[in-house]
Design a protein around this motif. Structure first.
Motif, short mmCIF file in Angstrom:
data_model
loop_
_atom_site.label_atom_id
_atom_site.label_comp_id
_atom_site.label_asym_id
_atom_site.label_seq_id
_atom_site.Cartn_x
_atom_site.Cartn_y
_atom_site.Cartn_z
N ILE A 47 -16.94 -30.48 68.54
CA ILE A 47 -17.22 -31.69 69.31
C ILE A 47 -15.93 -32.45 69.66
CG2 ILE A 47 -19.54 -31.91 68.36
CD1 ILE A 47 -18.51 -34.12 66.54
N ALA A 48 -14.83 -32.13 68.99
CA ALA A 48 -13.56 -32.76 69.34
C ALA A 48 -13.13 -32.42 70.76
CB ALA A 48 -12.47 -32.32 68.36
N PHE A 49 -13.71 -31.39 71.38
CA PHE A 49 -13.37 -31.02 72.75
C PHE A 49 -14.11 -31.88 73.78
CE2 PHE A 49 -12.48 -26.28 71.53
CZ PHE A 49 -11.45 -26.72 70.71
N TYR A 88 -14.01 -33.83 60.78
CA TYR A 88 -15.38 -33.42 61.09
C TYR A 88 -15.50 -32.93 62.54
CZ TYR A 88 -20.46 -33.64 61.57
OH TYR A 88 -21.78 -33.33 61.79
N ALA A 89 -14.88 -33.65 63.47
CA ALA A 89 -15.01 -33.31 64.88
C ALA A 89 -14.41 -31.96 65.21
CB ALA A 89 -14.35 -34.39 65.74
N HIS A 90 -13.42 -31.51 64.43
CA HIS A 90 -12.81 -30.22 64.70
C HIS A 90 -13.55 -29.07 64.00
CE1 HIS A 90 -9.53 -32.63 66.33
NE2 HIS A 90 -9.12 -31.54 66.93
N GLU A 91 -14.50 -29.39 63.16
CA GLU A 91 -15.30 -28.37 62.47
C GLU A 91 -16.71 -28.27 63.04
OE1 GLU A 91 -14.60 -26.21 60.02
OE2 GLU A 91 -12.48 -26.76 59.92
N ARG A 92 -17.26 -29.36 63.46
CA ARG A 92 -18.65 -29.41 63.91
C ARG A 92 -18.77 -28.86 65.33
NH1 ARG A 92 -23.96 -29.49 62.36
NH2 ARG A 92 -25.22 -30.94 63.61
N ALA A 93 -19.51 -27.80 65.52
CA ALA A 93 -19.69 -27.17 66.83
C ALA A 93 -21.04 -27.58 67.41
CB ALA A 93 -19.60 -25.66 66.71
N GLN A 94 -21.03 -28.12 68.60
CA GLN A 94 -22.25 -28.55 69.28
C GLN A 94 -22.03 -28.44 70.79
OE1 GLN A 94 -25.31 -30.58 67.43
NE2 GLN A 94 -24.51 -28.68 66.59
N MET A 95 -22.86 -27.68 71.47
CA MET A 95 -22.85 -27.57 72.93
C MET A 95 -21.57 -26.92 73.46
SD MET A 95 -24.52 -31.29 73.87
CE MET A 95 -23.32 -32.19 72.87
N LEU A 140 -11.75 -40.55 69.07
CA LEU A 140 -10.67 -40.12 68.18
C LEU A 140 -9.32 -40.68 68.63
CD1 LEU A 140 -11.72 -36.41 67.55
CD2 LEU A 140 -11.99 -38.34 65.99
N LEU A 141 -9.08 -40.69 69.93
CA LEU A 141 -7.82 -41.24 70.44
C LEU A 141 -7.75 -42.75 70.23
CD1 LEU A 141 -7.46 -39.08 73.65
CD2 LEU A 141 -5.75 -39.24 71.82
N ASP A 142 -8.87 -43.44 70.44
CA ASP A 142 -8.90 -44.88 70.17
C ASP A 142 -8.55 -45.17 68.71
OD1 ASP A 142 -9.54 -45.58 72.75
OD2 ASP A 142 -11.68 -45.86 72.37
#
Length: 601
Positions: A344-346, A318-325, A354-356
């Motif tokens: 949002i993964a950035f 999800y974090a690599h697909e969802r674009a926000q800000m 995600l790393l945790d």
């Protein structure tokens, strides 16, 4: 974006082949001399295919449909019975069962991997067959010749499912309060069981044609407390006087409406003069039952790993697909338009989560599989001394894994939901179900607090620290290898690991000395002590991982991710070790107030 469960076969292979090096040891065991890495991988691939195609698709639908209780009978959600029949037909219940008992005779290590898959794919479905392995071990170890002849084959194969009937309304974790009774039935060389049990997973269902209950009850004039408990096999259906199939006096009185695991029936059971047969010696039922309970506790530990794995997978996708800000920074290979919203993964906050998640689940997988390996050594090593040492180590590690992994599984699911934002609170994205389903693993098979007491009071202080010294020797050995490396990063990791071991030794001694004048002390700090060893084990797992992958192919993304995650672990999550250490030291200094003092006006 796919939120479907994917089995992490590459990481499983890494742990089995490289981190543990199990195939090399298998070659020294006569029954496994033909088992190599390729064959083990084929087994896991077949298991993964079955789990992904037959079990995982039932998860969300089963959660919404739930179980039905009508006319005293439980009906499972659509597809559960058929999937279970296929599970048995494929032989998965007998994966690690000895060949002389009708099993496939494969290592427990592979069974541990299978349990992780099943828990991640569909925890509720796993609940019913989850006790098969432990019940089989219990009957093999303590069942009479007649029990092994009449009941064991169908239990071991999965044709009949089992339950573990311990808790009663007045007796949850305190089994000394159990009231269920057993009266002799001389005509059948059996016993009549009378009493009620609660919180019985799979107490009734329509997955199999019979259910075999393993029940703790008291014989007449039995000693008080747990020393007076005996164990009985009590089937749902028995043979009548003429060989006909007769319903035994055991009935489900209702199923619980629960926070999670809605597709798994948690039953209130009543035994009304139910016919049962003694397992093991009279008044030694708890010792017999512990064979089953210990097997169940390792399985529950792997449920925690499964929860963390599926939570991380979904959050990562999800974090690599969802674009926000707009991102403060972006990967060098990012090709997005300047000024546009970024995945949002950035964002650093999401990267931390995600790393945790990744550092937790991959470290725990290594330790969980390591326990499975030691169980194999305890069962198959030619030297009795080595078998004993391996069994002692596995026994020490089991409560740590059960409590630490399940607590982290719930935390991982909750943190993964945070990545989804509002969408995480919606059923279709799956993660809210994982939050609900994972919570109970901290409660059953002995609450996590009881695991802490078992670890510190019984297995560390109780044996004078012998088992702990064995564990710390393994960790120190890895620390020495890392510290001797010519690589600066690995050298520092080795030195850090040595320092952690020294702190564990120091604070264990402090607890031991303090408990001489303060009997409550070890009970007060047991939870934090267990977590302290949990973080030590994760440090051990990532130190060994870093040493293995340091010289691996630089252009292999798998090893590159391992290197970066290992370095992240030592920079960030391992700070939790120091936090737990400070809490233990606080517990050594100050007693807890009692409730009447804490809440007085």
């Amino acid at each position: 974006m796919s939120l479907d469960y994917r089995v992490p076969l590459r990481d499983m292979r890494f742990v089995i082949d490289e981190w543990i090096g199990a195939p090399a040891w298998w070659r020294s065991v006569p029954v496994w001399e033909d088992l190599d890495s390729a064959m083990a991988q084929q087994v896991l691939e077949e298991a993964a295919r079955f789990v992904v195609e037959r079990i995982a698709p039932l998860n969300a639908a089963g959660d919404l449909e739930g179980c039905r209780f009508e006319g005293g009978e439980v009906t499972m959600p659509a597809g559960f019975r058929e999937a279970y029949a296929d599970f048995v037909a494929a032989g998965w219940p007998t994966l690690a069962l000895d060949t002389d008992a009708g099993g496939q005779g494969l290592p427990q290590l592979l069974e541990v991997a299978l349990q992780e898959m099943l828990a991640a794919a569909n925890h509720a479905w796993l609940m019913s067959p989850g006790l098969t392995h432990g019940a089989t071990a219990c009957l093999m170890a303590h069942g009479s010749d007649a029990l092994q002849r009449d009941w064991l084959p169908k239990v071991a194969s999965g044709e009949w499912l089992t339950t573990m009937c311990l808790s009663e309304p007045q007796a949850g974790s305190d089994l000394s309060l159990l009231r269920a009774r057993a009266m002799p039935e001389p005509e059948r060389d059996a016993w009549r069981i009378q009493g009620s049990k609660i919180f019985i997973s799979g107490g009734d269902h329509d997955l199999t044609d019979n259910i075999v209950h393993l029940v703790l009850a008291r014989l007449p004039h039995s000693p008080a407390g747990t020393r007076g408990l005996s164990l009985f096999v009590v089937p749902k259906w028995i043979a009548g006087a003429n060989g006909e199939r007769v319903r035994n006096g055991v009935h489900c009185e209702g199923i619980e409406k629960k926070m999670g695991l809605k597709a798994s029936p948690t039953c209130s059971m009543h035994f009304e003069n139910a016919l049962g047969w003694l397992v093991g010696e009279p008044h030694r039922g708890l010792a017999s039952m512990f064979v089953m309970m210990n097997a169940a506790r390792l399985q529950v530990a792997m449920q925690g790993v499964g929860h963390a794995q599926v939570a991380w997978q979904r959050a990562h996708a999800y974090a690599h697909e969802r674009a926000q800000m707009r991102a403060v920074s972006a990967p060098a290979n990012y090709e997005g338009e300047p000024g546009q919203a970024a995945p949002i993964a950035f964002h650093p906050a999401m990267r931390r989560i995600l790393l945790d998640l990744r550092a937790t689940v991959e470290g725990e997988r290594a330790i969980g599989y390591w326990i499975g390996y030691w169980l194999d050594v305890a069962a198959r090593h030619p030297e009795a001394q080595e078998r004993q040492a391996a069994g002692q180590l596995a026994s020490l590690l089991t409560p740590i894994a059960k409590a630490f992994f399940t607590a982290n599984g719930f935390t991982a699911a909750s943190n993964a939901l945070q990545v989804f934002g509002g969408y995480g609170y919606i059923h279709e994205y799956g993660v809210e179900q994982t939050v609900r389903d994972s919570r109970v693993a901290m409660l059953y098979e002995g609450t996590n607090e009881i695991q802490g007491i078992d670890l510190l009071v019984r297995k560390v202080l109780g044996d004078g620290g012998e088992a702990l010294r064995g564990l710390l020797a393994h960790v120190n050995g890895e620390a020495t290898c890392c510290a001797a490396s010519g690589d600066a990063v690995l050298h520092d990791v080795g030195a850090r690991l040595q320092a952690l071991v020294a702190e564990v030794q120091r604070v264990t001694g402090e607890i031991e000395r303090g408990s001489m004048g303060d009997r409550e002390l070890p009970y007060r700090v047991a939870d934090d002590y267990l977590a302290l060893l949990g973080w030590l084990l994760l440090a051990f797992a990532w130190a060994r991982t870093l040493r293995i992958v340091l010289d691996a192919a630089a252009n292999d993304p798998f090893y590159a991710e391992k290197r970066s995650t290992a370095q992240y672990f030592f920079a960030y999550p391992l700070a939790a070790f120091d936090h737990r250490l400070s809490l233990i030291e606080a517990g050594c200094r100050a007693p807890l107030p009692h409730a009447q003092h804490a809440f007085s006006d």
